[in-house]
Enzyme design. Sequence first.
Site, PDB file in Angstrom:
ATOM      1  N   HIS A   1       4.182 -21.374 -15.219  1.00  0.00           N
ATOM      2  CA  HIS A   1       2.844 -21.779 -15.369  1.00  0.00           C
ATOM      3  C   HIS A   1       1.863 -20.713 -15.407  1.00  0.00           C
ATOM      4  O   HIS A   1       2.237 -19.449 -15.527  1.00  0.00           O
ATOM      5  CB  HIS A   1       2.646 -22.530 -13.676  1.00  0.00           C
TER       6      HIS A   1
ATOM      7  N   GLU B   1      -2.057 -24.193 -13.142  1.00  0.00           N
ATOM      8  CA  GLU B   1      -2.468 -24.246 -11.815  1.00  0.00           C
ATOM      9  C   GLU B   1      -3.958 -23.710 -11.821  1.00  0.00           C
ATOM     10  O   GLU B   1      -4.556 -22.967 -12.362  1.00  0.00           O
ATOM     11  CB  GLU B   1      -1.685 -22.974 -11.098  1.00  0.00           C
TER      12      GLU B   1
END
Lengths: 113, 113
Positions: free
Chosen positions: A58, A109
């Site tokens: 991520h 995120e």
Amino acid sequence: MCQDWPLCNGKLFPLFDPGVTVVFVDLNNTKVELLEPLGDRSPIAKFLERNPDGGMHHVCFEVDDILSARDRLAAEGARILGDGAPKMGAHGKPVLFLHPKDFDGALIELEQA
Amino acid sequence: MCQDWPLCNGKLFPLFDPGVTVVFVDLNNTKVELLEPLGDRSPIAKFLERNPDGGMHHVCFEVDDILSARDRLAAEGARILGDGAPKMGAHGKPVLFLHPKDFDGALIELEQA
């Protein structure tokens, strides 16, 4: 994981919820987070099944106000993972994850700065 | 690709060698590079076959001296992709790629700062 590297901060620490062990490599204005699964129900177990050699899991962006960032992205059609409430992240700050299908396959995120 | 985003620099430009169209989203101290294949022999075609929804293709680090960075990493066992000579990257600066298997599955690019 990287304790013998010059830029590794050396602090390897476990996060039992969600079930990962993390360590950070501090670069200038950026951190590389190395993750390994912890326990049987690690959220990164499936990623490693699909990517046996590992890979980039991520990317995290700091935001000034995580709730307003969440609401703005949701209003634009992005799906927030989980129940939509921020959780505590690896830096002890609130974090959220966004659905990869809404970001060209990239898991995003958000972290409260 | 992102021309209607506030932070997109809006300059969508084709790189016929290697065969990608790129556009950059400028963040503070970081750029997000959006890539799409250009032509039949694009180096990212295989990535999209394996990841039909897209995903994170590589991460690029700026280095002060790309040749000394290459030689140091090679001496430590990292494999340099291609013939080992830097090529011209999307910013008109020399770039190199490192073998993902030597970096936990992550494709790493070095760019001369």
